[in-house]
Motif scaffolding. Sequence first.
Motif, short mmCIF file in Angstrom:
data_model
loop_
_atom_site.label_atom_id
_atom_site.label_comp_id
_atom_site.label_asym_id
_atom_site.label_seq_id
_atom_site.Cartn_x
_atom_site.Cartn_y
_atom_site.Cartn_z
N VAL A 96 0.76 -0.94 -0.23
CA VAL A 96 0.32 -0.15 -0.36
C VAL A 96 1.12 1.03 -0.43
CG1 VAL A 96 -1.49 1.40 1.67
CG2 VAL A 96 -1.95 -0.57 1.11
N ILE A 97 2.18 0.73 0.78
CA ILE A 97 2.82 2.17 0.92
C ILE A 97 3.82 2.79 -0.28
CG2 ILE A 97 4.60 3.40 2.58
CD1 ILE A 97 3.90 2.29 4.56
N ALA A 98 3.90 1.14 -1.53
CA ALA A 98 4.57 1.82 -2.77
C ALA A 98 3.79 2.40 -3.58
CB ALA A 98 4.86 0.08 -3.14
N THR A 99 2.24 2.15 -3.43
CA THR A 99 1.44 2.91 -4.09
C THR A 99 1.59 4.29 -3.98
OG1 THR A 99 -0.75 2.64 -2.90
CG2 THR A 99 -0.35 0.72 -4.82
N LEU A 100 1.56 4.27 -2.55
CA LEU A 100 1.84 6.22 -2.14
C LEU A 100 2.10 6.75 -3.30
CD1 LEU A 100 0.59 5.96 1.66
CD2 LEU A 100 -0.37 6.71 0.00
N GLY A 101 4.11 5.75 -2.45
CA GLY A 101 5.06 6.38 -3.07
C GLY A 101 4.85 6.86 -4.60
N LEU A 102 4.56 5.75 -5.15
CA LEU A 102 3.81 6.16 -6.96
C LEU A 102 2.97 7.48 -7.19
CD1 LEU A 102 3.80 5.02 -10.22
CD2 LEU A 102 1.69 3.68 -9.24
N LEU A 103 1.80 7.49 -6.68
CA LEU A 103 1.45 8.57 -6.42
C LEU A 103 1.82 9.47 -5.71
CD1 LEU A 103 -2.26 10.18 -5.69
CD2 LEU A 103 -1.35 9.77 -4.27
N ILE A 104 3.08 9.98 -5.31
CA ILE A 104 4.07 11.28 -5.23
C ILE A 104 4.94 11.62 -6.47
CG2 ILE A 104 5.64 11.52 -3.52
CD1 ILE A 104 4.80 9.96 -1.57
N ILE A 105 5.16 9.94 -7.19
CA ILE A 105 6.20 10.05 -7.95
C ILE A 105 4.84 10.81 -9.35
CG2 ILE A 105 6.95 8.87 -10.12
CD1 ILE A 105 8.06 6.97 -7.31
N LEU A 106 3.91 10.18 -9.36
CA LEU A 106 3.39 11.13 -10.79
C LEU A 106 2.73 12.35 -10.61
CD1 LEU A 106 0.52 8.09 -10.76
CD2 LEU A 106 1.75 8.63 -11.94
N GLN A 107 2.91 13.15 -9.02
CA GLN A 107 1.79 14.02 -9.26
C GLN A 107 4.01 15.25 -8.93
OE1 GLN A 107 2.28 15.76 -5.48
NE2 GLN A 107 1.17 17.41 -5.40
N LEU A 684 10.76 6.22 -1.87
CA LEU A 684 10.58 5.93 -1.15
C LEU A 684 10.09 4.32 -1.26
CD1 LEU A 684 8.48 5.22 1.35
CD2 LEU A 684 6.55 6.66 0.01
N ILE A 685 10.14 3.95 -2.05
CA ILE A 685 10.04 2.96 -3.11
C ILE A 685 11.28 1.76 -3.35
CG2 ILE A 685 9.45 1.89 -5.79
CD1 ILE A 685 7.44 2.99 -4.83
N LEU A 686 12.17 2.66 -3.72
CA LEU A 686 13.22 1.50 -3.02
C LEU A 686 13.95 0.97 -1.89
CD1 LEU A 686 16.51 4.36 -5.18
CD2 LEU A 686 15.53 2.26 -5.92
N VAL A 687 12.84 2.03 -0.79
CA VAL A 687 13.49 1.33 0.72
C VAL A 687 12.33 0.24 0.58
CG1 VAL A 687 12.51 2.26 3.01
CG2 VAL A 687 14.48 3.51 1.73
#
Length: 994
Positions: A96-107, A684-687
């Motif tokens: 779930v947190i990985a998808t939050l990271g994707l959200l940050i990257i997309l923004q 975040l994704i790498l972590v």
Amino acid sequence: MTSFLGYTLLSLGTGALYALLACGVLIIRRGTGVLNFAQSGFLLFAAYFFDQLATAWDIPRALAGIITVFVTGVIGLAFHVVVMRALRETSQLNKVIATLGLLIILQAAVGLLFGSATRLAPSVLPRAEIELAGQLIGWDILVRLGVIAAITLCLWLFYRYTTYGHAATAVAENEQSAASLGWSPDAIAGMSWFAGAALAGLGGVLLAPLQNPLSSGNLLLLIVPTLAVALVAGFTSFPIAFFAGLAISILELQIQVHSGDGSSLKGLDKAVPVLLIAVFLMIRGRSIPERGHLSEKLPRLGSGRINVPALLIASLLVLAMIWLVLPTTWLNALTINSIWAILLLSVVVLVGYTGQLSLAQVTFAGISALVAGRLVAVYGWPLELAFVAGIVVVVPVGLLFAIPALRTRGIQLAVVTLGMSVAVDAFFFQRQYFSPAPAGTGRSVFGEALSRPEGTLVGEPTLFGIDIDNTLHPERYATLVLVAAVVIGLLVANIRRGRVGRRLIAVRTNERAAASLGISIFGAKMYAFALSAAIAGAGGVLLAFQQRNITYGGGMFDPFQGILIIAFAVAGGVGYITGAFAGATLVAGALASRISDGLSGLFSRSATLARVAGAVLAAVLGFVVGQSVQERIVNNVRFRRWARYAPVVGLGTFAVLGVVFSDRIQGWLGDLERYLPLVGGIVLILVLMQPGGRGIAGTTVDQISWVSSKVPKRFRRRDVGRAEMVGQLAQSTHIRADSVTLTVAGLGVRFGSVRAVDDVSFTVEAGKVVGLIGPNGAGKTSVVDAITGYSPTATGQVTLGDQALHDLPAHKRARAGVSRSFQNLELFEDLSVLENIRAASDDRRLAAYATDLVHPGNRPLSSTAIAAIKEFDLLDDLHRPVRDLPYGRRRLVAIARAVATRPSILLLDEPAAGLDEQESAELAVLTRKLADEWNLGVLLIEHDMNFVMEISDHVIVLDFGRKIAEGTPHEVQADDSVRVAYFGATTTEPVGSH
């Protein structure tokens, strides 16, 4: 009525948008088991990308729409291939947190690619209007609704009637079983991500014009109603998602129309749907997870130990730099870093220690800031009193947010808290709050300033009469926030090392096991939310008073900031105190920004230095990637021999790429701060992709431990604790339990229409072993669950001596003297053996929730706990993590932990499962000893009949939930009904003879 129908028709477009996004969430959920929080991020990218294609590049809109849908789908597929496939074995929390990271990257990517200029999404649908129910309705709304309805119907038919649809559902439930039938989980997951993202892309083409002018914040927050719709649909039903999307949009618009922009009820339209969904989840949820609930592997925890000399030296050094060295820009960066560290510490308590994924930290911070800001601006309170008031007010709000956590958990809790955060933002933060106008300013008839500043002008804040205005005295304010961060960090460290920390971690790891030790799940969660809210509130007040003019709505306390808080905490290491300080450096304007500014200036002036730096950075990144690859292929037979070369190959490859693309890298390094949000999401994704969820702090701790392991033994710190424990074990003697009897009378348990236990009665006396046997599905574990409070009893009574237990919750039954082990062990894997035993033997006084903040209450182990360690021979394993023990030792730890609670009655659920013959024989001796020498009454469930018949004084036999026989082991073995139950027909062979 006409007005109602008219507004209902107007809301159909928004409802269709909610439904379409929710269908994409359902596709990904059903095909991968992952809840995608980045669905609105796909929509954001698609809306801006479509506008770029159709408007800026003048591509025909139909073709631009097709390209947009395809590219958005490819982004989803790429995310699966690069990230989610690597996270397949990690917890749902990490996914779930990985998808939050994707959200940050997309923004961040949208901001970098398309800029911040206002954009209007072009429409590909007809703009003609038709009058329905007295309201002009655009044909485009009806076309959108028809298209979404058709897509929903097709998805329902596809997943219900096609083999692929069934396979996708099977993969999400059990990958191994689906793979054994010839289906590729990876291929199905990839197609699910492509289809789910493509639906969001279609939303960006068809439905983004409803959000004109395009706003990054508004589009991203569409995830809240989207997830609400998906929740109502149970993450499975496409038709329910469609109608739920329409219903929520109708409800929102009706409330918005009748409340009005100037009404005191402004923002209620965002609050009501969220509250309804929260109530729905709480009714459907359970206070304790069901028996089949699986404990997930969670991010690693720090020890909470404080190196006092190092802390003092570092603090004094930083203070000296604040007052003697640092310029204003660096002081402001340090201030932001310290404030965000406080906000992230609130996440350490709630997510790291307690495992409650809440996205409401920014709400807690904003409420405290609102209260404190108004008290200073309007009523002239000094900052110290307003600071305390802000924290006091937000604690009940934290308790309110904790209510959904009592019956929901995991991703459902994340959805509810994000929704509640959006509701608070709409209802409270989006209003205009103004301070009294300065002297001489004209006023209206209502006494308000005619020319009002945006936000609340708080003037010059003072602390104990000292002016600490950050604009005039940045060194004073930097000192204040640094001291506050250090003090709060010490409080959180104390919690980790004390009784309360063990309670919280027990709840995080396994709620069922925590309740069996007498830990109140209710109390632990309420405390975690309250403390987390107080810490976030402190950070919110300090963040608000960093500037004279506080704006409560918008960027400062925007709900999206709650996602960033979680992301930075995880990147830093959500289980570590130092992780909060490390994660805070990634915040825009914090120390990483200042470092990037300095490097940008340096690299823009020296191309050679930029090329060298780019190559070095690329090499470091390559080494990290190589290490990750090494850890993942080292156990693969085909690649094992090459695994050791992976870090070196990664380093060399990336270094070469850094040299080849040196000119492009120089441009990036010359403008680092613009890319910082993007870098933060990537970090975040790498972590998350690193095994163990260590974060920056955890990785650093591991490196320090590796260096320490190379130090000769004579220079290492001596293990004084082990010597003390040896002495205590030598003097320990077990204390005989009180002689009480457990009485079960007429016990009945139902699960819906199924009667799992029917009118079962028996007693367990002190000093006796009672065996409870029966075929699989006979209801044995259901009896134990009912006795210990994990399953509601339909009929009957359970008493311990003179005390009735059947109306008590599970944790109070444990405190009364009924302890249990579990068939699946249910140990606290993140803790050491000693911490598991301490968690069981700690006293449960409420005062610890306050005293442990200042002084951890690690009193000496109880005599019962010490005797359990001795009896089960656990001395050499005390400081080992439970996860590192062999299975047989883990079985012993589970029973020793139950014994450490000092029970009168001990319920053992298949304690010999998985043990070899020798281990079973040793356990049989120990179990008999607990009854004979410890005076415990033991209720034993076990499928090993020889084990049961050898040590039991009395045996009870169940079949289909009913008692069919009882007596001595010899009498039960000779009973014909027992032989029929086990063998299906009468036989002369005694039960347990083979």
